[in-house]
Scaffold this motif. Structure first.
Motif, PDB file in Angstrom:
ATOM      1  N   LEU A  57      12.041   0.824  -2.173  1.00 28.59           N
ATOM      2  CA  LEU A  57      11.724  -0.593  -2.358  1.00 28.59           C
ATOM      3  C   LEU A  57      10.471  -0.992  -1.590  1.00 28.59           C
ATOM      4  O   LEU A  57       9.752  -1.900  -1.984  1.00 28.59           O
ATOM      5  N   GLU A  58      10.223  -0.301  -0.478  1.00 29.24           N
ATOM      6  CA  GLU A  58       9.013  -0.539   0.309  1.00 29.24           C
ATOM      7  C   GLU A  58       8.514   0.804   0.831  1.00 29.24           C
ATOM      8  O   GLU A  58       8.906   1.256   1.908  1.00 29.24           O
ATOM      9  N   PRO A  59       7.660   1.477   0.056  1.00 31.07           N
ATOM     10  CA  PRO A  59       7.205   2.823   0.426  1.00 31.07           C
ATOM     11  C   PRO A  59       6.603   2.888   1.820  1.00 31.07           C
ATOM     12  O   PRO A  59       5.913   1.968   2.259  1.00 31.07           O
ATOM     13  N   SER A  60       6.880   3.994   2.514  1.00 35.02           N
ATOM     14  CA  SER A  60       6.423   4.164   3.894  1.00 35.02           C
ATOM     15  C   SER A  60       5.008   4.705   3.981  1.00 35.02           C
ATOM     16  O   SER A  60       4.274   4.401   4.927  1.00 35.02           O
ATOM     17  N   CYS A 163      11.952  12.859   1.547  1.00 35.09           N
ATOM     18  CA  CYS A 163      12.687  11.615   1.300  1.00 35.09           C
ATOM     19  C   CYS A 163      13.874  11.472   2.243  1.00 35.09           C
ATOM     20  O   CYS A 163      14.224  10.358   2.660  1.00 35.09           O
ATOM     21  N   GLN A 164      14.503  12.578   2.627  1.00 37.12           N
ATOM     22  CA  GLN A 164      15.606  12.507   3.591  1.00 37.12           C
ATOM     23  C   GLN A 164      15.103  12.108   4.970  1.00 37.12           C
ATOM     24  O   GLN A 164      15.744  11.315   5.674  1.00 37.12           O
ATOM     25  N   ILE A 165      13.961  12.646   5.364  1.00 38.98           N
ATOM     26  CA  ILE A 165      13.387  12.284   6.665  1.00 38.98           C
ATOM     27  C   ILE A 165      12.968  10.826   6.673  1.00 38.98           C
ATOM     28  O   ILE A 165      13.189  10.104   7.668  1.00 38.98           O
ATOM     29  N   ASP A 166      12.399  10.353   5.584  1.00 41.86           N
ATOM     30  CA  ASP A 166      12.041   8.946   5.496  1.00 41.86           C
ATOM     31  C   ASP A 166      13.290   8.079   5.570  1.00 41.86           C
ATOM     32  O   ASP A 166      13.312   7.042   6.246  1.00 41.86           O
ATOM     33  N   CYS A 261       7.373  11.421  -7.313  1.00 42.63           N
ATOM     34  CA  CYS A 261       7.612  11.461  -5.872  1.00 42.63           C
ATOM     35  C   CYS A 261       6.441  10.902  -5.072  1.00 42.63           C
ATOM     36  O   CYS A 261       5.299  11.356  -5.202  1.00 42.63           O
ATOM     37  N   GLN A 262       6.735   9.935  -4.220  1.00 38.80           N
ATOM     38  CA  GLN A 262       5.691   9.340  -3.368  1.00 38.80           C
ATOM     39  C   GLN A 262       5.285  10.265  -2.227  1.00 38.80           C
ATOM     40  O   GLN A 262       4.264  10.046  -1.565  1.00 38.80           O
TER      41      GLN A 262
END
Length: 390
Positions: A57-60, A163-166, A261-262
């Motif tokens: 929802l709010e990319p890092s 994505c898991q770390i984020d 994937c971002q």
């Protein structure tokens, strides 16, 4: 009413489930076999923590980081290096944290062949976290376990998909940054546990005596080959029995979000990034023997650099370039894997067809023609001979 991200964008990181104070979010398996969050609105208080935590929802990742240091690296302990999928650098980092009385979190294959995250605090369990598992691991409430360890003042090494770390970092909301070390890897994408379960069930119908399974042999750095242990003997799986891994490499079994994937960028979410250094020597000569495995090691910030400085005496390091790391054999450092329409029909057929039928339908039509084969061979010799035409 609370709404999370589009299911097609959801990575299944489980941060929303972990952060929910009312425990009204559960990860449920969708029709393709991938986990998705499901909200019990009867318990939901609309606090909004899940929305604030969701990385989609709010990319890092905002900007590309071109200042990362890149190394070809491996563990100087050759026994560990040979038991690892790549160069054994994960074990170097894990040993450091365990020596500091810390806890290392990573993915394991459990006795039921399920891939899930656990934490270990002793070196005798480190082998469980080694080698590659090409299935999306179950996070469960592991982020809460990580937080509990950090609250004790202990050091934590957490390794997983970007994505898991984020998801973990968003769950922790910026706290414990000095104690937490994160290691991501160059992710090709993730198949579901359900797809692997179906594959393993088919495999054991013809080979019921399988005792252990590995996606990649751990006796040096060879072309990836899956192996299974039969009655105490390890054997390489045949092409038809290895169809899951082959389809995975082609990108046909992946989660929908993997195709957009971002995190498929040189701007990394982890303090350190690890991968196989495929393509090493393409840009400039690499004079060392690579047959025992070589890690691509990317140091993304000062914390990562400090850790590598601490363990430098236990590993081989040769600085390379980010261009060499990303331009040749690690494409997911610059872009997500391409989504093909065939992906949908494969997932529909996966449970219905045998491994031989899947191979016949999806692998043989995709194999290169003789014309393509000779074109690749011609280009190879052109590079070797340094000429444009033969």
């Amino acid at each position: 009413m609370i709404e999370l991200c589009d299911p097609r964008a959801c990575t299944g990181c489980s941060a929303c489930m972990n952060v929910c104070p009312e425990d009204c979010i559960q990860m449920k398996t969708d029709f393709e076999g991938f986990i998705q969050p499901e909200i019990d609105y009867k318990q939901c208080t609309s606090c909004g923590l899940c929305q604030k935590t969701c990385p989609e929802l709010e990319p890092s990742l905002k900007n590309n980081n071109n200042d990362s240091k890149v190394y070809a690296a491996w563990n100087l302990d050759e026994t560990v290096r040979m038991k690892s999928s790549s160069g054994g650098m994960f074990s170097v980092l894990a040993d450091y944290v365990l020596d500091k009385k810390g806890v290392v979190f990573g993915a394991i294959f459990d006795r039921e062949m399920k891939v899930r995250h656990i934490g270990i605090d002793s070196k005798d369990k480190l082998s469980l976290l080694r080698v590659s598992k090409y299935v999306q691991s179950e996070i469960g409430y592991i982020y809460r376990e990580v937080k509990a360890v950090l609250e004790e003042g202990r050091l934590v090494l957490f390794t997983g998909t970007p994505c898991q770390i984020d998801g973990l970092k968003r769950f922790l909301n910026g706290k414990f940054s000095k104690q937490l070390i994160t290691v991501d890897f160059v992710c090709h994408g993730v198949p579901s546990q359900k797809s692997f379960d179906s594959y393993f069930e088919k495999l054991t119908k013809t080979h019921p005596e399988i005792e252990e399974f590995s996606f990649r042999n751990t006796h040096g750095w060879h072309p990836p080959r899956s192996t299974a242990k039969f009655k105490g003997k390890t054997k390489i799986l045949s092409r038809s029995n290895n169809v899951f891994f082959r389809l995975y490499l082609k990108g046909y079994l992946l989660r929908e979000s993997c195709y957009q994937c971002q995190y498929a960028t040189t701007s990394r979410i982890g303090d350190i990034t690890l991968a196989d250094f495929w393509g090493l020597g393409t840009e400039k000569p690499f004079i060392h023997d690579t047959s025992k495995g070589v890690n691509l090691l990317i140091i993304n910030n000062s914390k990562g650099q400090q850790l590598i400085d601490e363990v430098r005496h236990n590993c081989f390091l040769e600085e390379r370039t980010l261009h060499e790391a990303s331009a040749y054999k690690n494409p997911q450092l610059t872009r997500p894997i391409k989504r093909l329409k065939i992906r949908d029909t494969i997932l529909l057929d996966w449970n219905a067809l045998s491994l031989e039928e899947i191979e016949e339908k999806y692998m043989y039509p995709l194999m290169p023609t003789i014309k393509v084969y000779f074109k690749k061979a011609r280009r190879k010799y052109e590079r070797i001979l340094g000429i444009k035409n033969l």
